[in-house]
Design a protein around this motif. Sequence first.
Motif: not given
Length: 604
Positions: A43-51
């Motif tokens: 799935a890899g990485k994702a960007q959280a709302a806090n950056g």
Amino acid sequence: MFSDHSRELISETPESSDDFVRRLRDLRLWVGQPSLRRLQQLAGKAQAANGDEIDALPRSTVSNILRGTRVPRSDFVEAFVSACLKHRGSAESEIAVAVEDWLTVWRQLSATATRRKEFDVCRDEPAPVDQPNRQAGAVTAPPQQLPASPPTLVGREFDLAVLDMQRERRGCTVPVTVVSGMAGVGKTALAVWWARRIAGRFPDGQIHLDLRGSRPNPMRPEQALTILLRGLGMADGDIPSDIESQIGSYRSLLADRRVLIVLDDVLDTAQVRPLLPGDSQCLAVITSRNRLSGLVARDGAHRLLLAPLSPAASRRVLAQAVGRELGAADVEALDEIARLCMHLPLALRIAGATLADRPHQDVRAYAAEFGRGDRMTALAIDGDEHDTVRGAFDASCRLLAPRAQRLLCILGLAGRTEVSVENSAELGGIGVDEARRLLNQIAAENLIEPAVRDRYVLCDLLLDYARERAETEGITLPPASTASSWGHQRAPHRAKGVSVGRTTSPVCEDARQLPLDGQKRADREHRPVADAAFAGHERIALDRAFEPHSVLQRLPGHHTTVESAVAQPAEHRQPFFAASATLVPLLGAEPQQRRRLAERLDDE
């Protein structure tokens, strides 16, 4: 072919959220049941709302959702379906079509599930991205973010009773309970189990947040407050930018509400204090490797110092993990494995998993192999460096200052399960006050345990780790000042079977009267004595040899050898200490004979 079968799983709209989750499980089974770690990697990485950059499919999140009954968020469905089909080998075009089919069904179901309050909120990032903005302070359904508790919690009945008792006490304005202990002792498992048991008393919600205190990138208080505010219903656009305003908004949202807040893996007092609620109806449950003495002193927090399991509980943990019928001899082998694991739950689970992976191996044979080998290597899982005993100790050691790390390594080389401040100062070549300060720092991270009269206790497993780390980093015992001239002469006096450096020696003939496991332990305990003697630390070698709980104390004594030791000239005394044929019989000496030898050493 791949997308066609994927469509079959959702050819009809699921009747409920439980049915939808079941079909996600079926999809994983159809593509070959990839492990949670494999799905996380795909799935890899994702960007959280806090950056922050986070895993798109954290293993804990996948486990919780697949075992739950709530409709997951759309980003989870997209990442999960995509990862499953990647594991199967589908083309990108097929994956895109399949993901859109699943999202179409998700949209149809989520509208109904939202009205039924079946939407999943048990995630690392608790706020659903598909919700419209809400007014500041608006609260929808109570947050229910507690992770899944372990299926069983063995040997913690007394600790749970203590937590219940502490909750009833009102020693502070805001009830705060700290569960502290060394790495791998089971702090999170106990805290989550207890939190789930008392969750019904907090109808306004239960919040869980991992503060990543033992990892290289601990969460900052402002990052944590942003996630907590979002979980309590505040829209992103309404969250203040400065930390003081965030604290005010956080405590305002909690005012007059009964909310349970579990703050896991806390780094230190400075990180967690801004996250404490301001209302006495709430309860904050904190887990940390640090003792968080500041919260106890200033905030009146109740603290539970979690110890390793009892031998009986350790045996039950191992027996459950093995999962097969055991005979009386196997039970004795389990007790030996538990002892080698120092009754540490993490080590026990790893050893149990290894046994479960070897269904045809005799438990007694594994215990013998475990006792002979390198425990740090044995207590590891292939492909998982974080969830190992070595990884857990690495994370704790990383929290220490460099000088404290070095002293811990030196204590490992000395091999003593109990040290005094004076011994540590001599070993480390530092002043007594500096040694006390560093030992207190190490104890604050629960790596060693304070005892009476300025003494500290170390467990065998930590000694193995510290010795291994010292060898990796090239740290050695500094030569004692009294032995500097002897250092060039010691090779000719080397005893048979003993080598300078990492000392190895056979157990003496007297030790062979012990059972086999006692022989192994006697040899292991003798090596640090010889190491200290060769480095010129005569007093430390003497103290280590007479350590009260040493298995070497069980060996037959030959008191006359003490008088022989006193008669030895100074230049020959170190080889005398290091030789297995003469050191081990020393251990039967009476206290007054030991004192005479110590006085002789002090006079020179």
